[in-house]
Design a protein around this motif. Structure first.
Motif, PDB file in Angstrom:
ATOM      1  N   LEU B 112       0.842  -1.207   0.000  1.00 42.33           N
ATOM      2  CA  LEU B 112       0.000   0.000   0.000  1.00 42.33           C
ATOM      3  C   LEU B 112       0.870   1.246   0.000  1.00 42.33           C
ATOM      4  N   TYR B 113       1.920   1.205   0.830  1.00 43.55           N
ATOM      5  CA  TYR B 113       2.828   2.343   0.918  1.00 43.55           C
ATOM      6  C   TYR B 113       3.528   2.600  -0.424  1.00 43.55           C
ATOM      7  N   SER B 114       3.962   1.497  -1.097  1.00 45.93           N
ATOM      8  CA  SER B 114       4.635   1.643  -2.394  1.00 45.93           C
ATOM      9  C   SER B 114       3.704   2.275  -3.423  1.00 45.93           C
ATOM     10  N   ALA B 115       2.438   1.828  -3.405  1.00 42.94           N
ATOM     11  CA  ALA B 115       1.470   2.379  -4.351  1.00 42.94           C
ATOM     12  C   ALA B 115       1.251   3.861  -4.067  1.00 42.94           C
ATOM     13  N   TYR B 116       1.182   4.217  -2.775  1.00 46.97           N
ATOM     14  CA  TYR B 116       0.963   5.606  -2.384  1.00 46.97           C
ATOM     15  C   TYR B 116       2.114   6.481  -2.848  1.00 46.97           C
ATOM     16  N   ILE B 117       3.351   6.019  -2.598  1.00 48.72           N
ATOM     17  CA  ILE B 117       4.508   6.853  -2.899  1.00 48.72           C
ATOM     18  C   ILE B 117       4.686   7.023  -4.406  1.00 48.72           C
ATOM     19  N   SER B 118       4.234   6.025  -5.183  1.00 45.88           N
ATOM     20  CA  SER B 118       4.398   6.140  -6.627  1.00 45.88           C
ATOM     21  C   SER B 118       3.387   7.107  -7.230  1.00 45.88           C
ATOM     22  N   ARG B 119       2.257   7.362  -6.522  1.00 50.27           N
ATOM     23  CA  ARG B 119       1.236   8.265  -7.054  1.00 50.27           C
ATOM     24  C   ARG B 119       1.514   9.709  -6.679  1.00 50.27           C
ATOM     25  N   ARG B 120       2.369   9.904  -5.687  1.00 49.12           N
ATOM     26  CA  ARG B 120       2.544  11.230  -5.140  1.00 49.12           C
ATOM     27  C   ARG B 120       3.469  12.066  -6.022  1.00 49.12           C
TER      28      ARG B 120
END
Lengths: 130, 278
Positions: B112-120
């Motif tokens: 979840l964290y990886s997905a979040y950081i890639s969208r930011r």
């Protein structure tokens, strides 16, 4: 870092980068070769990875894998290829020692030796202790 | 399903994971473990072992291309490797102690964290702070080529970055992933290293970190040749194809699709972990 210097970071890195790619390709071919032998012999047996059994001892240590691979057992050859793959970043770190030494950067020679020692411990330490 | 069918299906799935991972820059490793455990019903420990091996293959395979661009900083990488390899040893040690259900929940959270950081998107205020004395002593400040010439940069907060890297190494050893997202966080956010330098240096570090836990995995019997073979070859071929077509491809929607896939897999892993069905 002056670019006229024969050994600079960029030059050392380019050589190492190419060595790494060669190492990955070599290991991929060994894995593929072992895979073909394995599939030819065991392709029609049922696949079962649901339950963890752990690998037999000959596939868990460097010496065991070498014996198994040179007996031309498919799984042993695959494992040898994977061992080559694990060795590529280790070789990269080892080569970096020479790179830093050629640049007379003692501090980074020491840092790199520490990293290499940790990697070698992980590969050989458990079997040495047992 | 016999061994041949299983091998071909796993190879195909790994090829797709490697292709999407390299096209989106998120790495194929993050989706491999959920793919193997959820769809192929593989035991978590075998899945983690096979994933870790493929992480080494993509990291070492891409190194030559990254090096030519001249962005990676080998001094920063090597110094921080002390932290990540020690962390990786700890993580690999912990996989035997931590129950599979807990590993699945941690895995889902990291996804979840990886997905979040890639969208930011990262707003960056470029301030010329005075050079940090520790980073200067460690000769970490460097430069990289840009379209407008060589750009110099300084490195800050080395101890914080070192600590985060230890955490990144532990996660890598525990979960069999490259944990590139945490590595980039440490370098980009904590140490203020330019984004291009931190992503390429992170790639170099991922392979070395993974090699540190691979030795422990191997001696524990987590690396099964029959499973690791299609995973490693599939991911390698997929990521090589990915780098070839990367220049032409429209990656914006791909990143969105891949992020959604990652979020769904993450929720599935967390659910399975809580339900104790992994």
């Amino acid at each position: 870092m002056a670019s006229s210097q024969p050994w600079n970071d960029q030059r050392v890195e380019e050589i190492i980068g190419n060595l790494l790619r060669a190492g990955v390709l070599l290991s991929a071919f060994v894995v593929l070769f072992g895979g073909i032998i394995y599939l030819a012999r065991h392709g029609d047996s049922p696949a079962n990875y649901r339950v963890f059994q752990g690998e037999p001892s000959e596939l868990k240590s460097v010496t065991g894998i070498l014996h198994y691979a040179f007996a031309l057992r498919g799984r042993g050859i695959i494992q040898l290829g994977l061992l080559l793959l694990i060795a590529t970043p280790v070789a990269r770190v080892a080569f970096s020692i020479f790179g830093f030494a050629a640049e007379k950067d003692r501090m980074y020679v020491v840092f790199t030796i520490i990293v290499l020692a940790i990697l070698l411990y992980s590969l050989f330490g458990p079997s040495i202790m047992l | 399903m016999n061994v041949l069918e299983f091998t071909l299906l796993v190879a195909l799935g790994s090829l797709l994971a490697g292709l999407l991972g390299s096209l989106t820059g998120l790495g194929g490793g993050v989706v491999l473990v959920p793919l193997l455990t959820i769809f192929f019903k593989v035991d978590l420990r075998y899945a983690i072992g096979a994933s870790l091996v493929s992480v080494i293959a993509t990291s070492s395979g891409a190194a030559a291309a990254y090096v030519k661009e001249g962005f990676s900083n080998i001094r920063i990488g090597m110094f921080l490797e002390i932290a990540t390899t020690l962390g990786a040893l700890l993580g690999a040690y912990l996989t035997a102690k931590v129950p599979s259900s807990a590993i699945a929940i941690i895995f889902g959270s990291v996804l979840l964290y990886s997905a979040y950081i890639s969208r930011r998107t990262r707003p960056r205020t470029e301030k010329a702070d005075p050079p940090d004395s520790l980073a200067t002593k460690l000769r970490m400040n460097g430069s990289f080529p840009t379209t407008t010439g060589i750009r110099d940069y300084n490195v800050y907060r080395v101890p914080a970055g070192f600590g985060l890297m230890f955490g990144a190494g532990t996660l890598s050893g525990l979960l069999g992933i490259g944990s590139g997202a945490v590595k980039v966080l440490a370098m980009d956010q904590a140490m203020k290293i330019p984004f291009k330098v931190s992503t390429t240096t992170s790639n170099f570090m991922i392979g070395v970190t993974a090699a540190a836990s691979a030795g422990v995995y191997l001696s524990r019997g987590y690396i099964d040749p029959g499973l690791a073979m299609p995973v490693m070859l599939g991911v390698l071929v997929g990521s090589l194809i990915g780098t070839r077509i990367l220049v032409k491809a429209e990656t914006k929607w791909l990143r969105l699709v891949f992020s959604i896939v990652i979020i769904l897999l993450a929720l599935q892993m967390i659910y399975k972990g809580i339900a104790g069905r992994i």
